[in-house]
Design an enzyme around this catalytic site. Structure first.
Site, PDB file in Angstrom:
ATOM      1  N   TYR A 179     -19.041  70.338 -51.744  1.00  0.00           N
ATOM      2  CA  TYR A 179     -17.964  70.153 -50.769  1.00  0.00           C
ATOM      3  C   TYR A 179     -18.140  71.084 -49.571  1.00  0.00           C
ATOM      4  O   TYR A 179     -18.024  70.650 -48.418  1.00  0.00           O
ATOM      5  CB  TYR A 179     -16.607  70.404 -51.433  1.00  0.00           C
ATOM      6  CG  TYR A 179     -15.435  70.240 -50.488  1.00  0.00           C
ATOM      7  CD1 TYR A 179     -15.119  68.993 -49.951  1.00  0.00           C
ATOM      8  CD2 TYR A 179     -14.645  71.328 -50.127  1.00  0.00           C
ATOM      9  CE1 TYR A 179     -14.047  68.837 -49.079  1.00  0.00           C
ATOM     10  CE2 TYR A 179     -13.567  71.177 -49.260  1.00  0.00           C
ATOM     11  CZ  TYR A 179     -13.277  69.934 -48.743  1.00  0.00           C
ATOM     12  OH  TYR A 179     -12.213  69.773 -47.869  1.00  0.00           O
ATOM     13  N   GLY A 237      -3.950  62.243 -42.641  1.00  0.00           N
ATOM     14  CA  GLY A 237      -4.259  61.063 -41.833  1.00  0.00           C
ATOM     15  C   GLY A 237      -3.021  60.256 -41.510  1.00  0.00           C
ATOM     16  O   GLY A 237      -2.836  59.815 -40.365  1.00  0.00           O
ATOM     17  N   GLY A 283      -9.113  57.383 -43.087  1.00  0.00           N
ATOM     18  CA  GLY A 283      -8.262  57.932 -44.139  1.00  0.00           C
ATOM     19  C   GLY A 283      -6.824  58.056 -43.705  1.00  0.00           C
ATOM     20  O   GLY A 283      -6.152  59.045 -44.009  1.00  0.00           O
ATOM     21  N   ALA A 284      -6.312  57.030 -43.026  1.00  0.00           N
ATOM     22  CA  ALA A 284      -5.009  57.131 -42.366  1.00  0.00           C
ATOM     23  C   ALA A 284      -3.841  56.709 -43.243  1.00  0.00           C
ATOM     24  O   ALA A 284      -2.693  56.808 -42.809  1.00  0.00           O
ATOM     25  CB  ALA A 284      -5.013  56.273 -41.096  1.00  0.00           C
ATOM     26  N   ASN A 285      -4.087  56.267 -44.458  1.00  0.00           N
ATOM     27  CA  ASN A 285      -2.990  55.714 -45.250  1.00  0.00           C
ATOM     28  C   ASN A 285      -2.209  56.773 -46.030  1.00  0.00           C
ATOM     29  O   ASN A 285      -1.154  56.477 -46.596  1.00  0.00           O
ATOM     30  CB  ASN A 285      -3.493  54.651 -46.220  1.00  0.00           C
ATOM     31  CG  ASN A 285      -4.542  55.179 -47.183  1.00  0.00           C
ATOM     32  OD1 ASN A 285      -5.707  55.264 -46.819  1.00  0.00           O
ATOM     33  ND2 ASN A 285      -4.145  55.533 -48.396  1.00  0.00           N
ATOM     34  N   SER A 286      -2.697  58.030 -46.063  1.00  0.00           N
ATOM     35  CA  SER A 286      -1.976  59.056 -46.805  1.00  0.00           C
ATOM     36  C   SER A 286      -2.269  60.428 -46.232  1.00  0.00           C
ATOM     37  O   SER A 286      -3.176  60.603 -45.411  1.00  0.00           O
ATOM     38  CB  SER A 286      -2.366  59.019 -48.295  1.00  0.00           C
ATOM     39  OG  SER A 286      -3.729  59.383 -48.462  1.00  0.00           O
ATOM     40  N   GLY A 287      -1.501  61.415 -46.680  1.00  0.00           N
ATOM     41  CA  GLY A 287      -1.768  62.803 -46.353  1.00  0.00           C
ATOM     42  C   GLY A 287      -1.782  63.104 -44.870  1.00  0.00           C
ATOM     43  O   GLY A 287      -0.957  62.612 -44.094  1.00  0.00           O
ATOM     44  N   SER A 324     -13.072  72.116 -42.785  1.00  0.00           N
ATOM     45  CA  SER A 324     -12.249  72.872 -43.723  1.00  0.00           C
ATOM     46  C   SER A 324     -12.659  74.333 -43.648  1.00  0.00           C
ATOM     47  O   SER A 324     -13.820  74.655 -43.359  1.00  0.00           O
ATOM     48  CB  SER A 324     -12.456  72.359 -45.154  1.00  0.00           C
ATOM     49  OG  SER A 324     -11.969  73.285 -46.111  1.00  0.00           O
TER      50      SER A 324
END
Length: 308
Positions: free
Chosen positions: A172, A23, A17-21, A147
């Site tokens: 979640y 990450g 998940g490195a493309n946003s946020g 979380s």
């Protein structure tokens, strides 16, 4: 935190998940300090856009993208094969990607999506990369993102995929508790196998403003929930860069073996990273062992060391 700043130079790091946020923020920090980072992304297009941005922003390390869909065991196996074809070493695996509070759906393999992506996908990925982690010289690490919502979580073994009853937040919180149970159980098994050079660490970002909060309201078509999430992000949340600090700390600091790292501010929602205590349920070894067995059965992935 200061000790991590130069410690990743020359290391190979995988961030899911490195493309946003968070990450992307962590990836940028790693690359800026000389690491070779593999962005493991569901969308190659978004991953390549992130790599192009990284090449504009920083120049010390390197970044490449490989496709990884954590909702598909075949994709996970294909990612591992592609990674091992291109890389002989893996110093840090950051299990960061996730989905949050989305309407009920199922992965390609029939798992409830939040449990399937957040826990089972990373369980399988870690197991399949374990040999490379063990064979890499020096200390290597597995960092698993949880979380604070895990505190409301319970593992419902009778309805693990919420087929009988589904609440997006219940699902979640279960998946985030599973992340911690996995991280701690992995460390216990490494210890029992006398493996000292591979460390399992858990972390949580506090409350950081990312795209993660928007996906549930967008997928459920709730304009009100989307507005509330945007308002909360603007008024309360810390930046993705601040939210990434616990993961960076977990990936690089000394004396974090088996730890849980999060922000030190009010209600642990923001602030500087520090080791913390998670919920009592997260330390339940019987639940962790049962979850491990179920995860092996569901994914077909077993771990290649005698740590049972």
């Amino acid at each position: 935190m200061t000790a991590w700043t130069d410690s990743v130079s020359g290391q190979t790091i995988v961030v899911t998940g490195a493309n946003s946020g968070i990450g992307y923020a962590a990836t940028k920090a790693f690359v800026a300090r000389g690491a070779d980072v593999v962005l493991a992304c569901r969308s190659i297009e978004r991953g390549e856009a992130a790599v192009n941005q990284l090449r504009t922003d920083v120049s010390d390390g390197s970044a490449t993208v490989l496709e990884l869909d954590l909702a598909d065991l075949d994709s996970i196996r294909a990612f591992v094969q592609a990674f091992e074809t291109a890389h002989d070493e893996l110093d840090v695996l950051c299990n960061n990607a996730g989905v949050m509070a989305i309407p009920r759906s199922e992965t390609a393999d029939g798992f409830e999506t939040q449990f399937g992506v957040n826990h089972l996908g990373h369980f399988a990925l870690t197991g399949l990369l374990l040999e490379t982690l063990l064979e890499t010289e020096g200390e290597t690490r597995i960092v698993t993102q949880s979380s604070a919502v895990h505190e409301q979580g319970r593992i419902d073994f009778e309805d693990l995929h919420h087929e009988d009853s589904y609440n997006r937040w219940t699902a979640y919180s279960q998946s985030k508790l599973a992340n911690l149970l996995f991280a701690y159980e992995l460390q216990r098994r490494l210890d029992r196998a006398d493996i000292e050079d591979l460390v399992s660490v858990a972390c949580h970002p506090g409350y950081a403003a990312t795209n993660l909060q928007k996906r549930g309201p967008e997928q459920s078509g709730s304009a009100l929930r989307l507005w509330l999430m945007k308002a909360a992000n603007a008024l309360i949340a810390q930046s993705p860069e601040q939210g990434a600090l616990p993961m960076l700390y977990a990936a690089t600091e000394t004396d974090v073996r088996g730890a849980y790292v999060g922000p030190d501010g009010v209600r642990n929602m923001r602030g500087h990273p520090e080791p913390q205590r998670s919920s009592d349920r997260s330390y339940d070894e019987a639940t962790a062992e049962r979850l491990w067995s179920v995860s092996e059965e569901l994914t077909g992935v077993t771990y290649g060391f005698d740590g049972s």
